[in-house]
Design a protein around this motif. Structure first.
Motif, short mmCIF file in Angstrom:
data_model
loop_
_atom_site.label_atom_id
_atom_site.label_comp_id
_atom_site.label_asym_id
_atom_site.label_seq_id
_atom_site.Cartn_x
_atom_site.Cartn_y
_atom_site.Cartn_z
N ARG A 136 0.72 -1.67 -0.40
CA ARG A 136 0.17 -0.05 -0.12
C ARG A 136 0.76 1.47 -0.39
NH1 ARG A 136 -5.31 -1.81 3.48
NH2 ARG A 136 -5.17 1.10 3.62
N ARG A 137 0.17 2.12 -0.44
CA ARG A 137 1.09 3.14 -0.84
C ARG A 137 1.44 4.72 0.29
NH1 ARG A 137 -2.27 7.44 -4.39
NH2 ARG A 137 -4.37 6.57 -3.86
N ASN A 161 2.95 7.76 2.96
CA ASN A 161 4.16 9.12 2.93
C ASN A 161 5.52 7.95 3.76
OD1 ASN A 161 1.34 10.45 2.82
ND2 ASN A 161 2.81 10.75 1.06
N CYS A 197 -13.23 10.08 -3.98
CA CYS A 197 -14.12 11.27 -3.94
C CYS A 197 -15.01 11.76 -5.10
CB CYS A 197 -12.80 12.28 -3.39
SG CYS A 197 -14.11 14.26 -2.84
N THR A 220 -8.27 4.31 5.10
CA THR A 220 -8.83 3.46 3.12
C THR A 220 -9.86 2.83 3.66
OG1 THR A 220 -6.67 4.41 2.68
CG2 THR A 220 -7.92 3.04 1.53
N LEU A 232 -13.12 10.25 2.15
CA LEU A 232 -12.65 10.42 0.82
C LEU A 232 -12.01 11.39 0.36
CD1 LEU A 232 -14.15 7.50 -0.47
CD2 LEU A 232 -12.01 7.29 -0.61
N ALA A 233 -12.89 12.37 1.45
CA ALA A 233 -12.81 13.89 0.01
C ALA A 233 -11.44 14.82 1.47
CB ALA A 233 -13.66 15.04 0.99
N SER A 248 -5.34 12.25 1.53
CA SER A 248 -4.65 11.75 0.32
C SER A 248 -4.78 10.72 0.46
CB SER A 248 -3.05 12.23 -0.61
OG SER A 248 -1.75 11.76 0.76
N GLY A 249 -4.13 9.29 -1.10
CA GLY A 249 -4.69 8.19 -0.81
C GLY A 249 -3.89 8.07 0.34
N GLN A 250 -2.21 7.71 0.43
CA GLN A 250 -1.50 7.79 1.11
C GLN A 250 -1.61 7.41 2.89
OE1 GLN A 250 -0.91 9.46 -2.08
NE2 GLN A 250 1.08 9.56 -2.25
N LEU A 251 -1.95 9.28 2.74
CA LEU A 251 -2.38 9.68 4.21
C LEU A 251 -3.60 8.39 4.89
CD1 LEU A 251 -1.73 12.98 3.82
CD2 LEU A 251 -0.22 11.65 5.21
N ARG A 252 -4.62 8.19 3.94
CA ARG A 252 -5.75 7.40 4.59
C ARG A 252 -5.08 5.99 4.55
NH1 ARG A 252 -8.27 10.52 -0.05
NH2 ARG A 252 -7.74 9.19 -1.12
N ASN A 253 -4.41 5.59 3.53
CA ASN A 253 -3.92 4.84 3.66
C ASN A 253 -3.24 3.58 5.19
OD1 ASN A 253 -4.28 3.22 1.41
ND2 ASN A 253 -2.48 3.99 0.62
N SER A 285 -7.92 19.02 -4.59
CA SER A 285 -8.35 17.66 -4.04
C SER A 285 -6.94 17.93 -2.81
CB SER A 285 -7.46 17.03 -4.83
OG SER A 285 -7.67 15.69 -3.84
N TYR A 286 -7.01 16.98 -1.91
CA TYR A 286 -5.41 17.02 -0.68
C TYR A 286 -5.46 18.54 -0.25
CZ TYR A 286 -1.31 15.60 0.11
OH TYR A 286 0.53 15.32 1.16
N ALA A 287 -6.57 19.45 0.64
CA ALA A 287 -6.79 20.75 1.11
C ALA A 287 -7.78 20.30 2.69
CB ALA A 287 -6.94 21.60 0.35
#
Lengths: 208, 704, 340
Positions: free
Chosen positions: A78-79, A81, A148, C76, C96-97, C100-105, C237-239
């Protein structure tokens, strides 16, 4: 590939405060299929471990605060940071960096090829993060994750994944900033691979 | 051996980036990605007052931590030689000219140790009252001798006031552009290694020009230039902010020499706004007078901007008005006030980007007032010669750009704004211009005995594709296939060359490469038999030709078209589609050129809609200092963008016939978006960016 | 960032015991906010107790028809869970709003609830902030506060809570399950979990020292209930939200049988709009009725110099979301099919 794990020149305990445990830990980091036994200051992030200790400098430091995505790697498929992950927490995780995307014989992955073909980068500094993010994103999409911008009916339909339109790709990759503005080309490169990428090659982290 | 001259041309072909493989595999190393043995890490300490003096620096807690090598302070840092740029005069005295000015440098064995040590440094100050707020009527405003780029600060022709007073149609408007930040993805970084035995300093620097960095370091460290090697092999963007040496490289070099260890310094992102330059805010007043047929009779563009108390930098935002339109009576003026703010510097299309936002917004307002199509208005005011200098244009195809853009964009079909549920949809157009600049360069071309060619020039590829395009220039001049040419750049050991800036790189370096390769080709033609084992070499120096003053006014032009969607519920504005057509001489590589044009437009979308920075009046710093608060456009902000160009042949430029393309993409974007917003809503916002707070206020609070 | 010790807990008991025996300890989940704040020097834990190996990764369907979500479930995994997507779309949409995908993971449910404000003065240790250092003063009040609170702020703090997820949880009448070593578990309504700043802006939530968020409990929604999340932001996005709205609506014979409305980005906590709900309950949700109800709620707003737009924005968002839900809810007017 020979991994150059750089031993700290002056290994010392960095000032533990009274009555607390050690501020260093032994960690076995699995990166690109290889295990690195490290004695780490607990403060070391995965990104700094990769860049400064393992000499895997492909993962980039753009902001160091999870605000740009340049450091994106895959953790258990999974991606994530890598700048916000403490390396000490990742014992037993499987980490893939941009250096691990190509085949072992050096053949580029389809995404890497597509980035070259579509000129999906300029300065190249966000590129490793974009690539790792795209790999993770394609797996998420194949697993049926909505985004989203997925319309409500499609998001509620758990049997059919949303189609990866340019709008969907852009939203799903928005965690990766590109100041050169290569977004259009990145979207095209990823779209070209969306149909062909293997959905889920890496194991997910086991849930206990 | 050279192929016949009728072989396929490398120039004009969509050659892929020669360093592309290294970039997609992570093998390309940037400045902070070299870790010499025994490398130490540095972390600078920024001042936390706006104006005053350091009265003490307590480093006891910092140096007590294990692994800390030392802390340099203004009291004990090595003395530097004279700096042309006072922002590089670091840790030399106790004064604090702005918040964020560096007052100490912590050096430790590890990055974690350096960061912690910097946090432990205790600095006391004596503070003076400060002033960081720009206003057009600020009492400290003055007219500088020059604006950036050596442009006269003030130009006047005829009597613009009388002409304005007499004009039947008048526009008199104020526009504002906030401070903007370059924020290249790679923060400014350097790895410096002083070798005392060899008396040699080796620096990997994130820079747009290694040569200038070496010159500055030599002066500051009192070294000969030959005692210094600067490498800028891969650079993660710059957009002007790496155009001159920045504090990080001076601090890294100073620390390495002082402590006798290699030192790596990568600036934290949040330090960038205060230390690497920013686009200064500009306040514009534009007055346009016109006859009822749209003919301009008067143009006044007055710009007020700020600079720091450290160094004067005047964003040349009124300069583009001097070349755009045929107006007999014209005044263009720059005024500046020195405040206790960080020093502004170059950011992509300095002058043109904010200046053309204002001018092209005013032109749109004039078109509106006249009831004339905005494209038609521009065409009616197309000059025959450059209005300011009177020189003929070497080539000017603005009208062609506007017409082709209108055709491709479907301009005629979108002249009526639309409503789609809660969304208002409108379209806008703006013109763009950017000067043709060229600087002297040297280069060397080498024919190897194995049939390959090596071209050497200390150019920098900050993402422009310079490495690739220079190989294409060389291949054609050598009349050999592209894959036989290797280009070496980004190293002060290579023939001297100017920085990547002012959209001048390809012209400047390419000219020298062309001349060197042409000379080598001639040598090869004279040479008979096998090449000697060392091959053959030819060099070139374009100082004479590049410095020759052209009798022509040389500029690239372009036309931007944007369609925006305004959400009346949220005030969110999004660009639905965008198109640019450019006349920029010969396009040398359509693949990388498209990326340049498009990338400029993306940054322009940010300028128009999302990039907002505020100087905090109380604390004297930019509130939006990181990438969470300062919104550079994300993927989702960027629609499909089209970049086109017209086939422009201009023989008054350089051997390639090219104009610079790195900056013009941003120039007209903000005005096109803002004009589209007006078209969609009927509201005119005259301050960027068009964020929901402003949009909702403009639309009225009634909602949909 | 100062050195710290690291403890990996494998059970809740182990975690709470470690907390008790390590002065200055902090729990860490995904760490996406905590590590960020440690780098800023805002958080200075002496010990980090890693909770990600706790057995809190599960989803459990409850006999009531609700759903229990372990606190270590990633944002996620919560957003894409089939039951969440089908039963609680407002929650999936809110997640999902965000970020980012990375942070939600990486970010966990528990960590999302406990994330700190993004007020720039809070994040900069060189500036005064009552939340960071009680009594130091609030730099934002006279500073740049376009993004700050318009509801429920105090003289001491005008920060907003940044979570999107928490806004949806407030509207869903979710409960937060907390556990401490001594007293076992307790539950707090999601809408009451975050505090208003009052005189103690340093306390974001009602969590007690040493307590662990162990789960989020989603109650069953009555048949026919529909829900929606909408967020406005500076970039696509990403805000973080300038303002957002989460709403749940159930109609019966065209009248509002149940409505829950919560605002994000307006206050120190997700702002459950009790006044508006009261106005609407039992009413036919016409545009006028919705408008009046929302206006009644926002009459309490006290905007600052630079953020009055948030009141208009929140009003527009709430009216749009409720109107959209009223059109799509069973038992209402014929659905128009317009997607939010």
């Amino acid at each position: 590939m020979v991994a150059r794990a750089r031993a700290p020149q002056h290994p010392q305990q960095a000032g533990p405060r009274a009555g607390e445990g050690p501020v260093r830990s032994r960690v076995a980091l699995r990166v690109n299929g290889r295990t690195y036994a490290l004695d780490l200051d607990n403060r070391v992030t995965l990104l700094d471990a990769l860049r400064e200790l393992l000499d895997l400098t492909g993962s980039k430091k753009g902001c160091d605060h999870g605000q740009c995505g340049a450091c994106t790697v895959l953790v258990d498929g999974r991606r994530a940071n890598s700048c916000l992950l403490l390396a000490v927490t990742l014992d037993a995780s499987e980490i893939t960096t941009v250096e691990g995307l190509a085949a072992s014989d050096g053949a580029l992955s389809p995404l890497q090829e597509a980035f070259l073909e579509y000129d999906a980068f300029q300065c190249g500094y966000c590129t490793p993060g974009q690539l790792c993010s795209a790999v993770g994103m394609l797996r998420e999409a194949a697993a049926g994750h909505p985004s989203c911008v997925t319309d409500a009916a499609t998001a509620a339909d758990t049997a059919h994944p949303a189609a990866l339109t340019p709008e969907e790709i852009a939203e799903r990759l928005s965690g990766n900033l590109c100041r050169c503005g290569a977004y259009n080309a990145i979207t095209r490169a990823v779209a070209a691979c969306a149909a062909t990428e293997a959905p889920d090659q890496a194991p997910r982290r086991p849930r206990t | 051996m050279p192929t016949p001259p009728d072989g396929p041309s490398a120039l004009g072909s969509p050659a892929r980036r020669s360093e592309g493989h290294a970039k997609v595999t992570g093998a390309a190393r940037y400045a902070a990605e070299h870790t010499p043995p025994d490398c130490a890490y540095a972390w600078p300490v920024p001042a936390t007052i706006v104006r005053g003096r350091v009265t003490s620096v307590d480093i006891a807690a910092a140096t007590a931590a294990p692994g800390v090598i030392g802390v340099l302070t203004p009291y004990d840092a090595p003395r530097l030689g004279t700096a042309d740029d006072p922002t590089l005069h670091l840790l030399q005295d106790l004064s604090v000219p702005h918040r964020g000015w560096y007052v100490a440098l912590a050096v430790a064995d590890t990055p974690e140790g350096a960061r912690a040590a910097a946090a432990r440094v205790r600095v006391t100050y004596e503070t003076d009252p400060h002033d960081v707020t720009l206003s057009a009527d600020h009492p400290g405003v003055y007219t500088p001798a020059e604006a950036n780029g050596g442009h006269p600060a003030h130009r006047r022709q005829g009597d613009p006031d009388a002409a304005f007073a007499a004009a039947p149609v008048r526009i008199d408007r104020a526009y504002a552009v906030p401070p903007l930040h370059n924020h290249p993805m790679e923060p400014h970084s350097a790895t410096a290694a002083w070798d005392a035995e060899r008396h040699h300093l080796t620096v990997h620097d994130s820079s747009q020009g290694a040569g200038a960095v070496r010159a500055a370091l030599a002066a500051l460290l009192n070294l000969a230039e030959e005692d210094i090697t600067v490498v800028s092999e891969h650079v993660g963007g710059g957009f002007g902010s790496k155009g001159t040496p920045r504090p990080h490289v001076v601090l890294a070099a100073m620390a390495s020499r002082h402590y006798g260890r290699p030192v790596k310094l990568a600036l934290p992102r949040a330090h960038l706004p205060a230390t690497v330059g920013h686009r200064a805010p500009t306040l514009h007043r534009i007055r346009l007078g016109a006859r009822t047929d749209g003919t301009l009779t008067s143009l006044t563009h007055e710009v007020t901007t700020h600079t720091s108390r450290v160094r004067e930098f005047v964003e040349q935002a009124a300069v583009p008005a001097r070349i755009m339109y045929a107006v007999p009576d014209m005044r263009t003026t720059h005024r500046v006030v020195a405040l206790d703010v960080p020093t502004p510097s170059w950011m992509r299309a300095p002058g043109e980007a904010p200046g053309m936002y204002a001018l092209e917004s005013a032109m749109d307002e004039l078109a509106d007032a006249l009831g004339v199509d905005p494209i038609e208005l521009r065409i009616r005011n197309e000059p025959r010669t450059e209005p300011d200098s009177g020189h003929p244009f070497s080539s000017r195809h603005l009208v062609e750009c506007l017409r082709e853009g209108a055709e491709r964009f479907g301009w005629a079909r979108c002249r009526e704004p639309r409503r789609d549920g809660p969304y208002l949809i409108g379209s806008g157009v703006a013109a763009a211009t950017y000067p043709v600049l060229v600087m002297p360069s040297t280069a060397r071309a080498h024919a190897r005995s194995d049939g390959r060619y090596l071209v050497e020039v200390n150019a920098t590829d900050i993402g422009t594709g310079a490495r690739t395009v220079l190989a294409q220039v060389a291949a054609d001049a050598l009349r050999v296939p592209l894959d036989r040419v290797t280009v070496a750049i980004g190293h002060t050991g290579l023939p001297a060359a100017p920085l990547a800036g002012g959209s001048s790189g390809t012209a400047s370096w390419g000219w020298a490469v062309h001349d060197a390769c042409t000379a080598l080709t001639a040598r090869l033609e004279r040479h008979h038999g096998a090449l000697p084992p060392g091959g053959l070499t030819a060099s070139a120096d374009t100082t004479q030709s590049a410095k020759q003053k052209s009798p022509y006014s040389r500029h690239a032009f372009g036309a931007h078209f944007a369609e925006v969607r305004v959400d009346t519920i949220t005030g969110e504005v999004r660009v639905r589609r965008m198109l640019g057509v450019f006349a920029a001489g010969r396009i040398l590589n359509p693949l990388t050129a498209r990326s340049q044009f498009t990338g400029g437009m993306v940054m322009g979308i940010g300028m128009a809609l999302t990039e907002h920075s505020t100087m905090d009046p109380q604390f004297g710093d930019f509130t939006e200092s990181d990438l969470a608060a300062y919104h550079v456009p994300a993927h989702a902000d960027v629609p499909a963008i089209e970049a086109h160009w017209i086939d422009e042949h201009d023989k008054h430029l350089n051997p390639m016939g090219s104009k610079g393309i790195g900056e013009i993409g941003i120039v007209g974007t903000a005005a096109a978006v803002a004009n589209a917003f007006h078209h969609a809503t009927g509201c005119r916002l005259r301050e960027l960016p068009l964020t929901p707070d402003r949009v909702l206020a403009a639309l009225g609070s009634a909602g949909p | 960032m100062e050195p710290f010790a690291y403890v990996r807990a494998t059970s809740i008991q182990e975690a709470t015991e470690a907390y008790a025996s390590h002065p200055g300890a902090r729990y860490i989940g995904g760490g996406t906010n905590l590590v960020d704040l440690m780098k800023h020097g805002v958080e200075t834990p002496a010990t980090l107790i890693d909770l990600t190996r706790l057995p809190l990764h599960d989803f459990q369907e409850l006999p009531t028809g609700g759903l229990r979500v372990g606190a270590c479930v990633s944002n996620t995994d919560l957003a894409v869970h089939p039951l969440v997507r089908t039963r609680y779309p407002v929650l999936s949409q809110a997640l999902l709003a965000g970020a980012s995908g990375q942070l939600r993971n990486v970010a966990t449910v528990g960590g999302n609830l406990l994330q700190r404000t993004r007020c720039p003065y809070f994040q900069d240790v060189s500036k005064p902030c009552n939340k960071r250092q009680p009594g130091a003063g609030c730099a934002a009040r006279d500073g740049l506060h376009r993004d700050h609170a318009v509801l429920g702020h105090s003289a001491h703090c005008i920060a907003t809570h940044p979570s999107d997820m928490a806004v949806a949880l407030a509207a869903l009448d979710a409960e937060i399950e907390l556990h401490d070593g001594e007293h076992g578990t307790r539950r707090v309504a999601a809408a009451d979990f975050h505090r208003l700043p009052g005189d103690h802006p340093d306390q974001d939530t009602v969590i007690r020292p040493g307590e662990i968020v162990t789960a989020v409990l989603l109650p069953p929604l009555a048949p026919g209930a529909v829900s929606l999340y909408r967020k406005a932001r500076d970039r696509a996005s990403y805000a973080f939200a300038l303002a957002s709205v989460a709403a749940v609506l159930r109609l019966d014979d065209r009248r509002v049988r149940h409505v829950a409305l919560a605002f994000g980005g307006l206050a120190h906590r997700p702002w459950r709009a009790a006044t508006a709900e009261e106005h609407l309950t039992g009413a036919v949700p016409t545009d006028d009725a919705v408008g009046e109800a929302v206006d009644a709620e926002l009459a309490a707003a006290r905007p600052l110099r630079d953020n009055a737009f948030k009141v208009d924005l929140a009003r527009n968002l709430a009216r749009d979301v409720l109107a959209t839900l009223a059109r799509s809810a069973p038992g209402g007017a014929a659905p128009t099919g317009r997607r939010p």
